[in-house]
Design an enzyme around this catalytic site. Structure first.
Site, mmCIF file in Angstrom:
data_model
loop_
_atom_site.group_PDB
_atom_site.id
_atom_site.type_symbol
_atom_site.label_atom_id
_atom_site.label_comp_id
_atom_site.label_asym_id
_atom_site.label_seq_id
_atom_site.Cartn_x
_atom_site.Cartn_y
_atom_site.Cartn_z
ATOM 1 N N THR A 97 49.701 47.396 45.782
ATOM 2 C CA THR A 97 51.098 47.754 45.490
ATOM 3 C C THR A 97 51.220 49.265 45.644
ATOM 4 O OG1 THR A 97 51.193 45.974 43.871
ATOM 5 C CG2 THR A 97 52.950 47.619 43.798
ATOM 6 N N LYS A 173 58.009 43.882 46.740
ATOM 7 C CA LYS A 173 57.025 43.864 45.650
ATOM 8 C C LYS A 173 57.520 44.699 44.460
ATOM 9 C CE LYS A 173 53.284 43.548 43.242
ATOM 10 N NZ LYS A 173 53.175 42.420 42.316
ATOM 11 N N LYS A 242 52.267 53.031 37.078
ATOM 12 C CA LYS A 242 52.321 53.402 38.501
ATOM 13 C C LYS A 242 53.464 52.663 39.199
ATOM 14 C CE LYS A 242 49.876 50.952 41.155
ATOM 15 N NZ LYS A 242 49.928 49.789 42.031
HETATM 16 N N1 LIG Z 1 46.085 42.783 38.449
HETATM 17 C C1 LIG Z 1 47.188 42.174 38.824
HETATM 18 O O1 LIG Z 1 47.706 41.281 38.142
HETATM 19 C C2 LIG Z 1 47.866 42.567 40.139
HETATM 20 C C3 LIG Z 1 48.785 41.669 40.693
HETATM 21 C C4 LIG Z 1 49.413 41.992 41.894
HETATM 22 C C5 LIG Z 1 49.144 43.208 42.508
HETATM 23 N N2 LIG Z 1 48.252 44.077 41.929
HETATM 24 C C6 LIG Z 1 47.977 45.351 42.636
HETATM 25 O O2 LIG Z 1 46.740 45.173 43.300
HETATM 26 C C7 LIG Z 1 46.041 46.430 43.361
HETATM 27 C C8 LIG Z 1 44.665 46.277 42.692
HETATM 28 O O3 LIG Z 1 44.866 45.895 41.345
HETATM 29 P P1 LIG Z 1 43.658 45.476 40.381
HETATM 30 O O4 LIG Z 1 44.264 44.827 39.189
HETATM 31 O O5 LIG Z 1 42.624 44.785 41.174
HETATM 32 O O6 LIG Z 1 43.139 46.932 39.949
HETATM 33 P P2 LIG Z 1 41.687 47.375 39.442
HETATM 34 O O7 LIG Z 1 40.965 46.244 38.827
HETATM 35 O O8 LIG Z 1 41.925 48.605 38.629
HETATM 36 O O9 LIG Z 1 40.929 47.759 40.798
HETATM 37 C C9 LIG Z 1 41.299 48.917 41.513
HETATM 38 C C10 LIG Z 1 40.434 49.070 42.748
HETATM 39 O O10 LIG Z 1 40.779 50.319 43.394
HETATM 40 C C11 LIG Z 1 39.578 51.109 43.524
HETATM 41 N N3 LIG Z 1 39.916 52.532 43.460
HETATM 42 C C12 LIG Z 1 40.671 53.149 42.518
HETATM 43 N N4 LIG Z 1 40.785 54.454 42.801
HETATM 44 C C13 LIG Z 1 40.056 54.671 43.945
HETATM 45 C C14 LIG Z 1 39.810 55.807 44.755
HETATM 46 N N5 LIG Z 1 40.321 57.001 44.455
HETATM 47 N N6 LIG Z 1 39.041 55.655 45.865
HETATM 48 C C15 LIG Z 1 38.535 54.435 46.183
HETATM 49 N N7 LIG Z 1 38.743 53.320 45.463
HETATM 50 C C16 LIG Z 1 39.519 53.433 44.356
HETATM 51 C C17 LIG Z 1 38.705 50.666 42.384
HETATM 52 O O11 LIG Z 1 37.368 51.048 42.618
HETATM 53 P P3 LIG Z 1 36.332 51.215 41.385
HETATM 54 O O12 LIG Z 1 35.809 49.837 41.136
HETATM 55 O O13 LIG Z 1 35.330 52.159 41.879
HETATM 56 O O14 LIG Z 1 37.121 51.755 40.213
HETATM 57 C C18 LIG Z 1 38.932 49.153 42.441
HETATM 58 O O15 LIG Z 1 38.232 48.584 43.519
HETATM 59 C C19 LIG Z 1 46.955 47.450 42.673
HETATM 60 O O16 LIG Z 1 47.727 48.095 43.654
HETATM 61 C C20 LIG Z 1 47.817 46.584 41.776
HETATM 62 O O17 LIG Z 1 49.053 47.216 41.479
HETATM 63 C C21 LIG Z 1 47.584 43.771 40.768
#
Ligand SMILES: NC(=O)c1ccc[n+]([C@@H]2O[C@H](COP(=O)([O-])OP(=O)(O)OC[C@H]3O[C@@H](n4cnc5c(N)ncnc54)[C@H](OP(=O)(O)O)[C@@H]3O)[C@@H](O)[C@H]2O)c1
Length: 295
Positions: A97, A173, A242
């Protein structure tokens, strides 16, 4: 022939999505900033690489599922970014997102290098990702949509296309996440009203979930808010901040007043001030309860 694709970003969403691609028979090269999170995929046969650029193969497909705009830009355009290696005819399926503006800029950067960019943000929490039940919105060139189709088919229960503008799917989104956040606030206020008047929160949420609000958002979020189970987080509050920030940026650019989004931003800022960044974003309901003297 087995197709090898790259997958970058193994967080709460990316890891189960990558598992589903492996299960479906794709070969995967995976990259995550914190390498340890790739271990379970490595055990299932994924190749773990040390740089994002190594996850992309010339002319191939690479999927990204990263926290935010800055993380995505670093992985695409930073040192050892995928833009270096994806090459002519390659496709970047971008599922995070992020802002519509970043999507458009990255699409342009890919185009300059002969590769393609597909915006493919998703609806659905980690449980939905694991069950391959995501709803996926896409926008971008037809060639990118066609190249990504076999991959997206594995990850979701439906793919909805919103035209060629690479920013369009991200607008969808953000519009959707605004609706979800507004539902969370409304549920929290409604359940606080019931509770203050002696009505059980779970009974109230359950009644609405079975009758006039029988849809996944009210059902799932209603249950979490009624039982006040904000840990472990499905979607971290910091990521919700965010997203509402992106909603308001987009609203400002397009001159759309969104007073409700402004209220949600303040709820989220207050929640961060209370150290709730790693709770589920439904934890904005804690402030609603506190305002009602319930805590
Ligand atoms: N969770 C939900 O329900 C959901 C639903 C729909 C959409 N989304 C979207 O999907 C995306 C991922 O969400 P998530 O829940 O999976 O988040 P998350 O668990 O916090 O995972 C974030 C990912 O991004 C990586 N990352 C963060 N900062 C970075 C950087 N500076 N350089 C390289 N890698 C970096 C993290 O790596 P590390 O492991 O090293 O920290 C991890 O792989 C987001 O955009 C979120 O808004 C989430």
């Amino acid at each position: 022939m087995v197709q090898t694709i790259g997958f970058i970003g193994l967080g709460q969403m990316g890891e189960p999505m990558a598992h589903n691609l492996l299960k479906a028979g794709f070969e995967l090269s995976v990259y995550n900033r914190t390498r340890a999170k790739a271990e379970s995929l490595a055990k299932q046969g994924a190749r773990v690489v040390d740089q994002p650029s190594q996850a992309a193969t010339p002319g191939g497909i690479v999927v990204t599922m990263l926290a935010n705009d800055a993380a995505l830009e670093a992985v695409v355009l930073g040192p050892h970014g995928i833009a270096e290696t994806l090459g002519e005819g390659g496709t970047h399926v971008s599922m995070s997102t992020i802002s519509p503006e970043t999507a458009r800029r990255l699409a342009h950067e890919h185009e300059r290098r002969g590769s393609r960019y597909l915006a493919a943000p998703v609806f659905g929490r980690p449980e939905a990702a694991a069950a391959a039940k995501l709803w996926i919105c896409v926008s971008g060139a037809d060639a990118a949509q066609n190249a990504a189709a076999p991959v997206l088919q594995v990850l979701g229960q439906g793919v909805h296309a919103f035209g060629e503008d690479p920013g369009a799917a991200n607008v969808v989104k953000l519009a959707g996440n605004f609706l979800i956040a507004a539902a969370i606030e409304a549920l929290a206020e409604s359940l606080a009203l019931g509770q203050k008047n002696g009505i059980d929160r779970t009974a109230l949420a359950g009644f609405f979930a079975q009758t006039i609000f029988a849809c996944p958002i009210y059902q799932n979020y209603g249950r979490i808010i009624a039982t006040e189970q904000y840990e472990p987080p499905g979607f971290k509050l910091a990521l919700g901040m965010k997203d509402i920030g992106l909603v308001l940026d987009t609203a400002q650019r397009s001159l759309v007043p969104m007073p409700l989004a402004s209220l949600l931003r303040d709820r989220l800022i207050g929640s961060l001030a209370h150290g709730r960044q790693d709770l589920d974003w439904t934890a904005i309901a804690l402030a609603v309860s506190a305002d009602a003297g319930l805590r």
